[in-house]
Design a protein around this motif. Structure first.
Motif, mmCIF file in Angstrom:
data_model
loop_
_atom_site.group_PDB
_atom_site.id
_atom_site.type_symbol
_atom_site.label_atom_id
_atom_site.label_comp_id
_atom_site.label_asym_id
_atom_site.label_seq_id
_atom_site.Cartn_x
_atom_site.Cartn_y
_atom_site.Cartn_z
ATOM 1 N N ARG A 46 90.333 29.295 -29.317
ATOM 2 C CA ARG A 46 91.491 30.139 -29.615
ATOM 3 C C ARG A 46 91.982 30.016 -31.056
ATOM 4 N NH1 ARG A 46 95.602 28.075 -27.260
ATOM 5 N NH2 ARG A 46 94.747 26.300 -26.106
ATOM 6 N N GLY A 47 91.121 29.545 -31.967
ATOM 7 C CA GLY A 47 91.546 29.343 -33.343
ATOM 8 C C GLY A 47 90.944 30.345 -34.309
ATOM 9 N N CYS A 48 91.709 30.706 -35.338
ATOM 10 C CA CYS A 48 91.235 31.619 -36.386
ATOM 11 C C CYS A 48 90.621 30.789 -37.507
ATOM 12 C CB CYS A 48 92.390 32.463 -36.924
ATOM 13 S SG CYS A 48 91.938 33.508 -38.331
ATOM 14 N N ASP A 49 89.371 31.061 -37.851
ATOM 15 C CA ASP A 49 88.696 30.260 -38.867
ATOM 16 C C ASP A 49 89.107 30.630 -40.286
ATOM 17 O OD1 ASP A 49 87.533 32.727 -38.873
ATOM 18 O OD2 ASP A 49 85.470 32.014 -38.985
ATOM 19 N N LEU A 50 89.991 31.623 -40.454
ATOM 20 C CA LEU A 50 90.485 31.995 -41.777
ATOM 21 C C LEU A 50 91.827 31.328 -42.076
ATOM 22 C CD1 LEU A 50 89.571 35.799 -41.869
ATOM 23 C CD2 LEU A 50 88.340 33.894 -42.919
ATOM 24 N N CYS A 51 92.828 31.575 -41.237
ATOM 25 C CA CYS A 51 94.154 30.990 -41.468
ATOM 26 C C CYS A 51 94.339 29.662 -40.743
ATOM 27 C CB CYS A 51 95.245 31.971 -41.059
ATOM 28 S SG CYS A 51 95.269 32.361 -39.292
ATOM 29 N N LEU A 52 93.399 29.305 -39.858
ATOM 30 C CA LEU A 52 93.396 28.030 -39.125
ATOM 31 C C LEU A 52 94.553 27.904 -38.140
ATOM 32 C CD1 LEU A 52 92.361 25.563 -42.000
ATOM 33 C CD2 LEU A 52 90.900 26.897 -40.467
ATOM 34 N N ASN A 53 95.129 29.020 -37.721
ATOM 35 C CA ASN A 53 96.181 29.000 -36.710
ATOM 36 C C ASN A 53 95.575 29.048 -35.308
ATOM 37 O OD1 ASN A 53 98.427 28.887 -38.432
ATOM 38 N ND2 ASN A 53 98.361 31.094 -38.782
ATOM 39 N N ILE A 54 96.341 28.557 -34.337
ATOM 40 C CA ILE A 54 95.922 28.545 -32.938
ATOM 41 C C ILE A 54 96.726 29.596 -32.182
ATOM 42 C CG2 ILE A 54 95.562 27.123 -30.883
ATOM 43 C CD1 ILE A 54 94.037 26.138 -33.307
ATOM 44 N N GLY A 56 97.595 31.790 -28.340
ATOM 45 C CA GLY A 56 97.764 31.503 -26.922
ATOM 46 C C GLY A 56 96.615 31.944 -26.047
ATOM 47 N N SER A 57 95.845 32.920 -26.495
ATOM 48 C CA SER A 57 94.732 33.418 -25.692
ATOM 49 C C SER A 57 93.669 34.006 -26.606
ATOM 50 C CB SER A 57 95.217 34.489 -24.709
ATOM 51 O OG SER A 57 95.673 35.638 -25.413
ATOM 52 N N ARG A 58 92.496 34.237 -26.051
ATOM 53 C CA ARG A 58 91.423 34.847 -26.830
ATOM 54 C C ARG A 58 91.771 36.277 -27.213
ATOM 55 N NH1 ARG A 58 85.854 32.863 -23.737
ATOM 56 N NH2 ARG A 58 86.090 30.627 -24.208
ATOM 57 N N ASN A 59 92.492 36.955 -26.344
ATOM 58 C CA ASN A 59 92.895 38.327 -26.649
ATOM 59 C C ASN A 59 93.862 38.359 -27.836
ATOM 60 O OD1 ASN A 59 93.010 41.233 -25.991
ATOM 61 N ND2 ASN A 59 95.156 40.786 -25.501
ATOM 62 N N ALA A 60 94.808 37.415 -27.858
ATOM 63 C CA ALA A 60 95.740 37.330 -28.988
ATOM 64 C C ALA A 60 94.987 37.031 -30.280
ATOM 65 C CB ALA A 60 96.793 36.260 -28.719
ATOM 66 N N LEU A 61 93.948 36.215 -30.184
ATOM 67 C CA LEU A 61 93.132 35.906 -31.360
ATOM 68 C C LEU A 61 92.411 37.147 -31.860
ATOM 69 C CD1 LEU A 61 91.797 33.970 -33.364
ATOM 70 C CD2 LEU A 61 90.099 33.424 -31.593
ATOM 71 N N ARG A 62 91.873 37.958 -30.950
ATOM 72 C CA ARG A 62 91.172 39.182 -31.358
ATOM 73 C C ARG A 62 92.115 40.151 -32.060
ATOM 74 N NH1 ARG A 62 88.341 38.476 -26.397
ATOM 75 N NH2 ARG A 62 89.878 39.762 -25.306
ATOM 76 N N VAL A 63 93.333 40.280 -31.549
ATOM 77 C CA VAL A 63 94.320 41.161 -32.186
ATOM 78 C C VAL A 63 94.672 40.643 -33.575
ATOM 79 C CG1 VAL A 63 96.682 42.029 -32.038
ATOM 80 C CG2 VAL A 63 95.255 41.939 -29.981
ATOM 81 N N HIS A 64 94.833 39.337 -33.684
ATOM 82 C CA HIS A 64 95.178 38.727 -34.971
ATOM 83 C C HIS A 64 94.074 38.928 -36.002
ATOM 84 C CE1 HIS A 64 96.171 35.659 -37.965
ATOM 85 N NE2 HIS A 64 94.953 35.182 -37.790
ATOM 86 N N ARG A 65 92.830 38.827 -35.587
ATOM 87 C CA ARG A 65 91.717 38.929 -36.532
ATOM 88 C C ARG A 65 91.681 40.278 -37.239
ATOM 89 N NH1 ARG A 65 88.280 34.890 -38.391
ATOM 90 N NH2 ARG A 65 86.710 36.507 -38.611
ATOM 91 N N THR A 67 94.078 41.821 -38.528
ATOM 92 C CA THR A 67 94.941 41.777 -39.712
ATOM 93 C C THR A 67 94.583 40.629 -40.649
ATOM 94 O OG1 THR A 67 96.568 40.446 -38.489
ATOM 95 C CG2 THR A 67 96.863 42.837 -38.483
ATOM 96 N N CYS A 68 94.011 39.568 -40.111
ATOM 97 C CA CYS A 68 93.692 38.394 -40.932
ATOM 98 C C CYS A 68 92.402 38.598 -41.721
ATOM 99 C CB CYS A 68 93.575 37.157 -40.041
ATOM 100 S SG CYS A 68 93.608 35.589 -40.940
#
Length: 316
Positions: A46-54, A56-65, A67-68
């Motif tokens: 569940r972590g972003c390898d660009l901003c290194l934030n964690i 709550g879910s894989r879906n939230a990570l996909r949405v974040h990516r 913009t990141c």
């Protein structure tokens, strides 16, 4: 003895709460050669390898990516292949200081062409609009145009703006109507200059240098290249083939804005150098510090570097 310089402005692991001196150190903690096992497991899920934030879910990570993960940009492609002349939109105004990014491309001087001479310069605003762009006539003869990476030919510099004139124009723009002797490291009307490996002659200005910003440096305290920082923290490649200073400006400005947008806790006096922070403790007070919890120690500690998140606040 002295209190630790760990502060709320340092990168923090979103899993175990460990604070690191730099994002590279945090990256090693999460996915390095010897990561912490539990942190690595959660981060890979569940972590972003660009901003290194964690998240709550894989879906939230996909949405974040969406913009990141940034891209090279259509404008950068146009500017790279366009042989534009002088573009000058530098204006002095009395509004609040705004950040601008500056980058240069160098040609070679000296008998072996190893002496760097500025031959092309670009300045952009926070929205990646070009404020100033020009070829520059160096003060020494050019012996190597480095065409493979600069794309600069002799005829481009024949009628270019002299270096001294460019320096005066940029200095007036950065001072923004404020006399040099009145410029303070923070605050005032002078603009914030963002760049990578900025020349030491500009230290009188308010500088944000991605090469010397502690959270973006290596764990060995050495600087990372702008090419690496852009790939690691923005997610795209720069400086491939013929290069234009515009793409370097955009990369440094995006890095600056990403670091500035971090949400850190407000502190009245955030720096260890602020006179209100008495960071010296006599040896007889050691037992007092030893009884403090990590949270209490963190509360009295201050950062030994200026966090860019403060540029978006009223700290002066």
């Amino acid at each position: 003895m002295r209190t630790s310089y760990h502060s709320v402005h340092e990168p923090i692991c979103g899993i175990c709460g460990k604070r690191s001196r730099s994002f590279e150190s945090l990256r090693e903690h999460l996915i390095g050669p010897l990561p912490k096992a539990e942190c690595e497991r959660v981060f890979r899920e569940r972590g972003c390898d660009l901003c290194l934030n964690i998240f709550g879910s894989r879906n939230a990570l996909r949405v974040h990516r969406d913009t990141c993960q940034l891209s090279y940009g259509y404008n950068a492609v146009l500017y790279r292949f366009a042989n534009l002349g002088i573009q000058d939109d530098l204006r002095i105004d009395n509004g609040k200081s705004r950040a601008v990014a500056l980058a240069c491309k160098m040609v070679g001087g000296g008998s072996d062409g190893s002496l760097d001479l500025c031959a092309k310069i670009c300045i952009i605003d926070e929205y990646e609009n070009i404020l100033f762009r020009s070829y520059v006539k160096p003060y020494l003869p050019v012996t190597h145009y480095r065409y493979e990476t600069t794309g600069i030919r002799p005829e481009y510099l024949r009628d270019a703006m002299p270096l001294r004139q460019v320096q005066r124009k940029i200095q007036d723009f950065l001072c923004n109507g404020e006399p040099m002797w009145k410029i303070r490291p923070r605050g005032g009307k002078a603009r914030i200059l963002v760049g990578h490996g900025l020349d030491h002659d500009l230290k009188c200005m308010e500088l944000e240098d991605t090469a010397n910003y502690p959270p973006l440096m290596k764990t060995s305290k050495l600087s990372n290249s702008l090419k690496y920082l852009t790939k690691a923290y923005l997610g795209y490649d720069i400086q491939v083939g013929i290069q234009d200073p515009y793409e370097d400006c955009v990369a440094t400005m995006r890095l600056y804005r990403r670091m500035r947008s971090q949400a850190h806790r407000n502190e009245n006096y955030p720096l260890a150098s602020d006179p209100q922070n008495k960071n010296n403790f006599a040896s007889w007070r050691q037992s007092e510090l030893e009884r403090m919890t990590p949270e209490e120690l963190l509360a009295i500690s201050r950062s030994d570097f200026y966090c860019w998140c403060l540029d978006g606040k009223d700290y002066v």
